[in-house]
Motif scaffolding. Structure first.
Motif, PDB file in Angstrom:
ATOM      1  N   GLU A  20       0.821  -1.203   0.000  1.00 46.74           N
ATOM      2  CA  GLU A  20       0.000   0.000   0.000  1.00 46.74           C
ATOM      3  C   GLU A  20       0.864   1.266   0.000  1.00 46.74           C
ATOM      4  N   GLU A  21       2.007   1.216   0.681  1.00 40.16           N
ATOM      5  CA  GLU A  21       2.900   2.373   0.693  1.00 40.16           C
ATOM      6  C   GLU A  21       3.474   2.633  -0.694  1.00 40.16           C
ATOM      7  N   LEU A  22       3.800   1.566  -1.410  1.00 46.80           N
ATOM      8  CA  LEU A  22       4.277   1.715  -2.780  1.00 46.80           C
ATOM      9  C   LEU A  22       3.188   2.318  -3.666  1.00 46.80           C
ATOM     10  N   VAL A  23       1.975   1.835  -3.528  1.00 45.02           N
ATOM     11  CA  VAL A  23       0.860   2.351  -4.329  1.00 45.02           C
ATOM     12  C   VAL A  23       0.677   3.849  -4.087  1.00 45.02           C
ATOM     13  N   ALA A  24       0.912   4.274  -2.853  1.00 42.93           N
ATOM     14  CA  ALA A  24       0.698   5.683  -2.490  1.00 42.93           C
ATOM     15  C   ALA A  24       1.859   6.596  -2.857  1.00 42.93           C
ATOM     16  N   ALA A  25       2.956   6.040  -3.338  1.00 40.57           N
ATOM     17  CA  ALA A  25       4.123   6.862  -3.682  1.00 40.57           C
ATOM     18  C   ALA A  25       3.783   7.823  -4.823  1.00 40.57           C
ATOM     19  N   PRO A  26       4.365   9.010  -4.831  1.00 39.22           N
ATOM     20  CA  PRO A  26       4.070   9.996  -5.883  1.00 39.22           C
ATOM     21  C   PRO A  26       4.491   9.508  -7.270  1.00 39.22           C
ATOM     22  N   GLU A  27       3.806   9.992  -8.280  1.00 34.33           N
ATOM     23  CA  GLU A  27       4.169   9.683  -9.662  1.00 34.33           C
ATOM     24  C   GLU A  27       5.603  10.128  -9.934  1.00 34.33           C
ATOM     25  N   ASN A  28       6.341   9.296 -10.703  1.00 32.68           N
ATOM     26  CA  ASN A  28       7.717   9.589 -11.116  1.00 32.68           C
ATOM     27  C   ASN A  28       8.713   9.653  -9.957  1.00 32.68           C
ATOM     28  N   GLU A  55       2.979  -1.769  -9.945  1.00 34.58           N
ATOM     29  CA  GLU A  55       2.890  -0.505  -9.208  1.00 34.58           C
ATOM     30  C   GLU A  55       4.228   0.234  -9.203  1.00 34.58           C
ATOM     31  N   ALA A  56       5.325  -0.521  -9.109  1.00 31.69           N
ATOM     32  CA  ALA A  56       6.651   0.109  -9.141  1.00 31.69           C
ATOM     33  C   ALA A  56       6.902   0.780 -10.490  1.00 31.69           C
ATOM     34  N   ALA A  57       6.522   0.077 -11.564  1.00 34.64           N
ATOM     35  CA  ALA A  57       6.724   0.629 -12.911  1.00 34.64           C
ATOM     36  C   ALA A  57       5.894   1.887 -13.118  1.00 34.64           C
ATOM     37  N   LYS A  58       4.701   1.931 -12.547  1.00 36.28           N
ATOM     38  CA  LYS A  58       3.853   3.132 -12.660  1.00 36.28           C
ATOM     39  C   LYS A  58       4.544   4.359 -12.074  1.00 36.28           C
ATOM     40  N   LYS A  59       5.403   4.126 -11.075  1.00 38.66           N
ATOM     41  CA  LYS A  59       6.099   5.249 -10.430  1.00 38.66           C
ATOM     42  C   LYS A  59       7.445   5.548 -11.082  1.00 38.66           C
ATOM     43  N   GLY A  60       7.774   4.779 -12.142  1.00 31.83           N
ATOM     44  CA  GLY A  60       9.004   5.037 -12.875  1.00 31.83           C
ATOM     45  C   GLY A  60      10.156   4.102 -12.569  1.00 31.83           C
ATOM     46  N   ALA A  61       9.944   3.102 -11.714  1.00 29.04           N
ATOM     47  CA  ALA A  61      11.032   2.179 -11.358  1.00 29.04           C
ATOM     48  C   ALA A  61      11.475   1.358 -12.560  1.00 29.04           C
ATOM     49  N   VAL A  62      12.752   0.989 -12.555  1.00 26.99           N
ATOM     50  CA  VAL A  62      13.300   0.154 -13.626  1.00 26.99           C
ATOM     51  C   VAL A  62      13.412  -1.303 -13.200  1.00 26.99           C
ATOM     52  N   GLY A  63      13.217  -1.564 -11.900  1.00 24.08           N
ATOM     53  CA  GLY A  63      13.277  -2.917 -11.385  1.00 24.08           C
ATOM     54  C   GLY A  63      12.505  -3.001 -10.079  1.00 24.08           C
ATOM     55  N   TYR A  64      12.173  -4.229  -9.692  1.00 24.06           N
ATOM     56  CA  TYR A  64      11.389  -4.429  -8.473  1.00 24.06           C
ATOM     57  C   TYR A  64      11.909  -5.660  -7.739  1.00 24.06           C
ATOM     58  N   ILE A  65      12.123  -5.532  -6.436  1.00 20.85           N
ATOM     59  CA  ILE A  65      12.465  -6.667  -5.585  1.00 20.85           C
ATOM     60  C   ILE A  65      11.561  -6.640  -4.359  1.00 20.85           C
ATOM     61  N   TYR A 115       1.747  -9.032 -14.822  1.00 22.12           N
ATOM     62  CA  TYR A 115       1.950  -7.712 -15.424  1.00 22.12           C
ATOM     63  C   TYR A 115       0.623  -7.160 -15.925  1.00 22.12           C
ATOM     64  N   ASP A 116       0.630  -5.869 -16.190  1.00 21.64           N
ATOM     65  CA  ASP A 116      -0.481  -5.177 -16.831  1.00 21.64           C
ATOM     66  C   ASP A 116       0.033  -4.736 -18.197  1.00 21.64           C
ATOM     67  N   GLU A 117      -0.627  -5.171 -19.252  1.00 22.98           N
ATOM     68  CA  GLU A 117      -0.150  -4.883 -20.607  1.00 22.98           C
ATOM     69  C   GLU A 117      -0.095  -3.382 -20.904  1.00 22.98           C
ATOM     70  N   ARG A 118      -0.764  -2.595 -20.076  1.00 18.68           N
ATOM     71  CA  ARG A 118      -0.754  -1.145 -20.271  1.00 18.68           C
ATOM     72  C   ARG A 118       0.412  -0.461 -19.564  1.00 18.68           C
ATOM     73  N   VAL A 119       1.184  -1.250 -18.801  1.00 20.67           N
ATOM     74  CA  VAL A 119       2.282  -0.698 -17.995  1.00 20.67           C
ATOM     75  C   VAL A 119       3.587  -1.369 -18.405  1.00 20.67           C
ATOM     76  N   THR A 120       4.669  -0.608 -18.446  1.00 25.18           N
ATOM     77  CA  THR A 120       5.983  -1.148 -18.804  1.00 25.18           C
ATOM     78  C   THR A 120       6.343  -2.330 -17.904  1.00 25.18           C
ATOM     79  N   LYS A 121       6.802  -3.415 -18.507  1.00 25.64           N
ATOM     80  CA  LYS A 121       7.194  -4.606 -17.745  1.00 25.64           C
ATOM     81  C   LYS A 121       8.631  -4.449 -17.268  1.00 25.64           C
ATOM     82  N   ILE A 122       8.833  -4.598 -15.958  1.00 22.03           N
ATOM     83  CA  ILE A 122      10.184  -4.492 -15.391  1.00 22.03           C
ATOM     84  C   ILE A 122      10.540  -5.795 -14.691  1.00 22.03           C
ATOM     85  N   PRO A 123      11.839  -6.107 -14.602  1.00 19.60           N
ATOM     86  CA  PRO A 123      12.256  -7.341 -13.930  1.00 19.60           C
ATOM     87  C   PRO A 123      11.787  -7.352 -12.471  1.00 19.60           C
ATOM     88  N   THR A 124      11.386  -8.538 -12.013  1.00 21.78           N
ATOM     89  CA  THR A 124      10.840  -8.663 -10.658  1.00 21.78           C
ATOM     90  C   THR A 124      11.416  -9.898  -9.982  1.00 21.78           C
TER      91      THR A 124
END
Length: 463
Positions: A139-147, A182-192, A211-220
């Protein structure tokens, strides 16, 4: 208070005895006793599990081992004397992992133990470098500001709680399912993420991600719990923490595997059946002994032990579902292929929670069928299994389509999962983690449940 408790106990006993008398003859109850004794003295489920995990090993859907497992299961069913054995196809997204590694590069060089999450895309061949930004919850990640994570690697450090029924899994797995999106929505290039685990060992726990086909896929990827602790300590000390991760995977498009099905045909109404089983596939890190080789072995053995005592009125069908780990694909395929006859299922239960002792029994049936449920509960009691009378059982994951459609009476034979998530989806999911005595108790519980549901005077009905 003691008098009230005593009165309640006596009343319960009378009701259960009455239910047994209405639904089962003394001869049938004697057969149940024989079945219980035979199952508690049998090593059949252990032998089946040992064969699967030793001769086949890991069974990631679509791999050569998965194909071997399908052939192995058909051969096992036939050798055990099942009356009918067949397969039904199931398609799924075919994914492979080839390489995974990671290390801290700042403030000092330290290796990290990671594993790619199922369906993850690859990093560049040379790896992916970035600063780690810690979040305590999804939930904290979801609430992070855009970019706010541009060029960064997001890290969720949520700790799963330990409990007998594994109730911490749902909250923890949210980060695995959708964290990369959710990480990709905020601009992240990777997720752990911290492994969905209650363990303290240095094994990372894999699992499905989406993944969501509307959002950039990043390594997880998931990080072993002690390494997640290390990242947290460094960040809490005020250090900027950079990591280098390298994940190489491949999307192979649509794959095909098979549900493998064996049936002991009923003597009076064979079109009606009790469905028990587990999923045949496993992740590729261990040998899938707990998840879900045990469920496969004990349900196959339970049906065989039933046949050795008596052929029940209704059929007993063992379904070994395909591609569960990648998204319940075998369950969905079975539901679709058998949609017009699902009302023939008189009871359904799946074993997919390791091989800990069954400690409780619960149902999700029409109220008219509760006398049969109580009669079954009475015969499970000598195995130290407590009856939960709420009538709200969820059943195993492969039964989700059936429960959602309300097409089958669903049961739960609840296993003690206190340490299940120490090993779940890791390289440590191996045969030595299974206790043969507890596996026998599981087998006995499923044999009694399936036999009584299949041989009751009246048919169990769905809600």
């Amino acid at each position: 208070m003691k008098q009230l408790l005593s009165l309640f106990t006596v009343t319960c006993a009378l009701l259960c005895t009455s239910a047994s008398a209405q639904e089962f003859t003394n001869e049938q109850l004697n057969q149940v006793n024989t079945l219980r004794t035979n199952a508690m003295q049998s090593d059949l489920s252990w032998q089946i599990l040992s064969s699967l995990t030793t001769e086949i090993g890991p069974r990631l859907p679509g791999t050569e081992n998965d194909k071997l497992a399908v052939a192995w299961a058909q051969k096992q069913f036939k050798s055990l004397g099942f009356d009918k054995v067949w397969v039904e196809p199931a398609t799924f997204p075919n994914w492979r992992r080839y390489h995974e590694s990671a290390s801290i590069t700042l403030p000092s060089h330290q290796p990290l133990h990671i594993t790619a999450l199922g369906n993850s895309v690859s990093t560049p061949k040379a790896g992916l470098k970035g600063e780690v930004i810690l979040f305590e919850t999804f939930e904290e990640l979801v609430a992070a500001p855009e970019n706010s994570l541009n060029g960064k690697i997001a890290f969720i450090n949520y700790r799963m709680n330990r409990d007998i029924d594994g109730n911490g899994y749902g909250p923890a797995v949210k980060a695995r399912n959708k964290g990369a999106v959710e990480a990709a929505k905020k601009g992240a290039v990777g997720y752990i993420m911290r492994s969905v685990s209650t363990g303290h060992h240095r094994f990372a726990h894999t699992g499905g991600s989406h993944y969501d086909e509307r959002v950039t896929k990043i390594p997880t990827a998931a990080v072993a719990n002690p390494d997640a602790d290390q990242l947290e300590r460094l960040i809490s000390m005020g250090h900027t923490v950079n990591i280098d991760m390298n994940i190489q995977t491949e999307d192979l498009g649509e794959g095909t595997s098979y549900n493998v099905i064996g049936e002991i045909t009923g003597s009076e109404t064979p079109e009606q059946y009790v469905l028990i089983g587990g999923h045949l596939d496993s992740w590729d890190l261990g040998t899938g002994a707990l998840d879900d080789g045990a469920g496969v072995a004990l349900t196959m053995a339970a049906a065989k032990l039933i046949k050795d005592v008596k052929r029940p009125k209704r059929s007993v069908r063992v379904v070994l579902f395909a591609a569960e780990e990648l998204g319940l694909w075998g369950a969905k395929a079975y539901f679709k292929a058998n949609e017009k006859s699902l009302t023939n299922i008189v009871a359904a239960a799946e074993s997919d929670f390791g091989a800990g002792q069954v400690y409780s029994f619960e149902s999700n049936v029409h109220a008219q069928s509760l006398p049969i449920v109580r009669a079954i509960a009475q015969e499970l009691a000598p195995l130290n299994i407590t009856y939960i009378g709420k009538n709200e059982a969820h059943g195993g994951p492969d039964l989700i389509p059936f429960k959602q459609a309300g097409s089958a009476p669903v049961f739960g034979l609840d296993q003690n999962g206190t340490d299940y998530f120490d090993y779940h989806h890791t390289a440590d999911d191996t045969l030595d983690k299974v206790d043969p005595e507890k596996l026998r108790q599981n087998t006995a519980a499923y044999a009694i449940f399936a036999f009584m549901a299949a041989d009751a005077k009246n048919t169990i009905k769905a809600k």
